[in-house]
Design a protein around this motif. Structure first.
Motif, PDB file in Angstrom:
ATOM      1  N   SER A   1      49.696  -9.220 -16.400  1.00  0.00           N
ATOM      2  CA  SER A   1      51.141  -9.342 -16.257  1.00  0.00           C
ATOM      3  C   SER A   1      51.785 -10.005 -17.460  1.00  0.00           C
ATOM      4  O   SER A   1      52.595 -10.929 -17.344  1.00  0.00           O
ATOM      5  CB  SER A   1      51.497 -10.117 -14.978  1.00  0.00           C
ATOM      6  OG  SER A   1      52.865  -9.960 -14.654  1.00  0.00           O
TER       7      SER A   1
ATOM      8  N   ASN B   1      53.040  -5.949 -17.933  1.00  0.00           N
ATOM      9  CA  ASN B   1      53.788  -5.831 -16.676  1.00  0.00           C
ATOM     10  C   ASN B   1      55.065  -5.010 -16.792  1.00  0.00           C
ATOM     11  O   ASN B   1      55.775  -4.832 -15.807  1.00  0.00           O
ATOM     12  CB  ASN B   1      54.113  -7.208 -16.082  1.00  0.00           C
ATOM     13  CG  ASN B   1      55.146  -7.984 -16.885  1.00  0.00           C
ATOM     14  OD1 ASN B   1      55.713  -7.488 -17.861  1.00  0.00           O
ATOM     15  ND2 ASN B   1      55.407  -9.213 -16.476  1.00  0.00           N
TER      16      ASN B   1
ATOM     17  N   SER C   1      56.208  -4.349 -10.764  1.00  0.00           N
ATOM     18  CA  SER C   1      54.790  -4.085 -10.542  1.00  0.00           C
ATOM     19  C   SER C   1      54.234  -5.042  -9.504  1.00  0.00           C
ATOM     20  O   SER C   1      54.704  -6.168  -9.354  1.00  0.00           O
ATOM     21  CB  SER C   1      54.023  -4.238 -11.866  1.00  0.00           C
ATOM     22  OG  SER C   1      54.296  -5.489 -12.456  1.00  0.00           O
TER      23      SER C   1
ATOM     24  N   GLN D   1      47.835  -5.788 -10.053  1.00  0.00           N
ATOM     25  CA  GLN D   1      47.536  -5.971 -11.471  1.00  0.00           C
ATOM     26  C   GLN D   1      46.270  -6.797 -11.668  1.00  0.00           C
ATOM     27  O   GLN D   1      45.479  -6.531 -12.579  1.00  0.00           O
ATOM     28  CB  GLN D   1      48.709  -6.663 -12.167  1.00  0.00           C
ATOM     29  CG  GLN D   1      49.890  -5.769 -12.427  1.00  0.00           C
ATOM     30  CD  GLN D   1      50.925  -6.485 -13.265  1.00  0.00           C
ATOM     31  OE1 GLN D   1      50.703  -6.791 -14.432  1.00  0.00           O
ATOM     32  NE2 GLN D   1      52.052  -6.776 -12.673  1.00  0.00           N
TER      33      GLN D   1
ATOM     34  N   PRO E   1      50.803  -1.387 -15.661  1.00  0.00           N
ATOM     35  CA  PRO E   1      50.564  -1.441 -14.212  1.00  0.00           C
ATOM     36  C   PRO E   1      50.694  -0.065 -13.584  1.00  0.00           C
ATOM     37  O   PRO E   1      51.387   0.813 -14.096  1.00  0.00           O
ATOM     38  CB  PRO E   1      51.649  -2.401 -13.704  1.00  0.00           C
ATOM     39  CG  PRO E   1      52.689  -2.409 -14.774  1.00  0.00           C
ATOM     40  CD  PRO E   1      51.972  -2.184 -16.060  1.00  0.00           C
TER      41      PRO E   1
ATOM     42  N   PHE F   1      54.196   0.071  -8.323  1.00  0.00           N
ATOM     43  CA  PHE F   1      55.502  -0.577  -8.346  1.00  0.00           C
ATOM     44  C   PHE F   1      56.069  -0.604  -6.931  1.00  0.00           C
ATOM     45  O   PHE F   1      55.894   0.349  -6.168  1.00  0.00           O
ATOM     46  CB  PHE F   1      56.458   0.154  -9.286  1.00  0.00           C
ATOM     47  CG  PHE F   1      55.998   0.145 -10.715  1.00  0.00           C
ATOM     48  CD1 PHE F   1      56.431  -0.835 -11.583  1.00  0.00           C
ATOM     49  CD2 PHE F   1      55.112   1.110 -11.186  1.00  0.00           C
ATOM     50  CE1 PHE F   1      55.995  -0.852 -12.901  1.00  0.00           C
ATOM     51  CE2 PHE F   1      54.682   1.098 -12.493  1.00  0.00           C
ATOM     52  CZ  PHE F   1      55.123   0.108 -13.362  1.00  0.00           C
TER      53      PHE F   1
END
Length: 322
Positions: free
Chosen positions: A113, A138, A260, A265, A290, A293
């Motif tokens: 991220s 991210n 995300s 992640q 990522p 979502f």
């Protein structure tokens, strides 16, 4: 995916430095450092354990995880994590990745991220990151315009928007730029407030409310996640709709989020951990974006704010909190 096929080919390359230790006797126990700017949530730690378990690593058997935070009362936490002899560091957020990279140039680092990894100086390029860092970005800057658009959809007659950023987070530079451009493109007025600690958020919401904003965008950063309950209270107190990139903020009482999935992640990052422990070089593993979502809306908060969620937005939501 062709990229993963490529990664599979380079996985047989020579072992990565002393810290990768791929050619160790069977049955050795790997030590992983999990470093966050704020403490990683229990769900994130579980996601790391679960993702590694699926790849054959058992916590307490051939794996141990050391969880650390840059906000611990220890300015040298990243250096001490390196000195403790971990085999690899999972670094959550830009500031943690930067701290880890300053602490070691040899121990592999898997970022999680990180917004704008190139612009913030974490890696020189995404396709071949070089050095000892790779992992998952991210896309926070890329999602900034979408967040503004969702705020417009959910707040009728929106004219003035507040934006809260962490001035100490270098990734917020790109996110703020994209957000400002989107707000300008929609013909809206803008007010920016800085916040990192709990008191900062209190001051930010008080100032934005006094300046007459009708909605607040909180840029992606660990601080809004850490203070999510307090931010929800402040938003209710000032009667301000809030939009985020983390669903955890909406679960705590914020209005809407799109971004995300953080836990996903972390699980995605275990692909890199596994490949590196088996001998792949971080420098040759392309940084990934990522894959999941989530659009989350808190209907209770919308009702408290007197907002009616458009049906077109309701049908697009992945999570509705009632």
């Amino acid at each position: 995916m062709q990229r993963r096929q490529f990664i599979g080919l380079i996985g047989s390359a020579a072992a990565w430095s002393r810290s990768a230790r791929a050619q160790q006797p069977a049955g050795r126990a790997w030590r992983i450092g999990f470093l966050g700017y704020t403490p990683p949530t229990p769900a994130m730690v579980s996601a790391l354990r679960d993702g590694l378990r699926e790849r054959g690593y058992r916590d307490g058997q051939n794996l141990s995880i050391e969880v650390r935070s840059l906000l611990d009362q220890n300015p040298d936490v990243a250096t001490e994590l390196v000195r403790s002899g971990v085999d690899l560091i999972v670094a959550w957020t830009t500031l943690a990745a930067i701290a880890a990279s300053r602490a070691t140039a040899t121990i592999p680092i898997v970022m999680v991220s990180v917004a704008d990894p190139v612009g913030s100086g974490v890696v020189p390029e995404l396709a071949r990151p070089g050095g000892n860092i790779t992992g998952v970005s991210n896309m926070a800057p890329e999602l900034s315009a979408k967040i503004v658009q969702l705020l417009i959809e959910i707040v009728p007659g929106l004219k003035r928007v507040g934006v809260v950023r962490n001035p100490n987070n270098p990734s917020n530079i790109a996110s703020l730029r994209e957000t400002v451009e989107a707000i300008s493109a929609f013909g809206l007025q803008l007010e920016v407030a800085d916040a990192e600690g709990a008191e900062d958020f209190e001051n930010a919401f008080a100032r934005l409310s006094a300046q007459g904003v009708q909605g607040v965008v909180l840029l992606s950063d660990p601080a809004p996640l850490k203070h999510r309950e307090r931010i929800a209270e402040l938003a209710q107190k000032t009667h301000l709709p809030t939009v985020f990139q983390r669903r955890e903020n909406v679960q705590a009482g914020g209005l809407l989020s799109y971004g995300s999935d953080l836990n996903d992640q972390v699980r995605q990052a275990t692909f890199f951990v596994d490949r590196i422990l088996k001998g792949a070089r971080p420098s040759e593993l392309p940084v990934e974006q990522p894959t999941k979502f989530v659009l989350a809306i808190n209907l209770r908060t919308a009702k408290a704010l007197g907002l009616e969620i458009p049906p077109t937005l309701l049908v697009r939501a992945d999570e509705l909190i009632e």
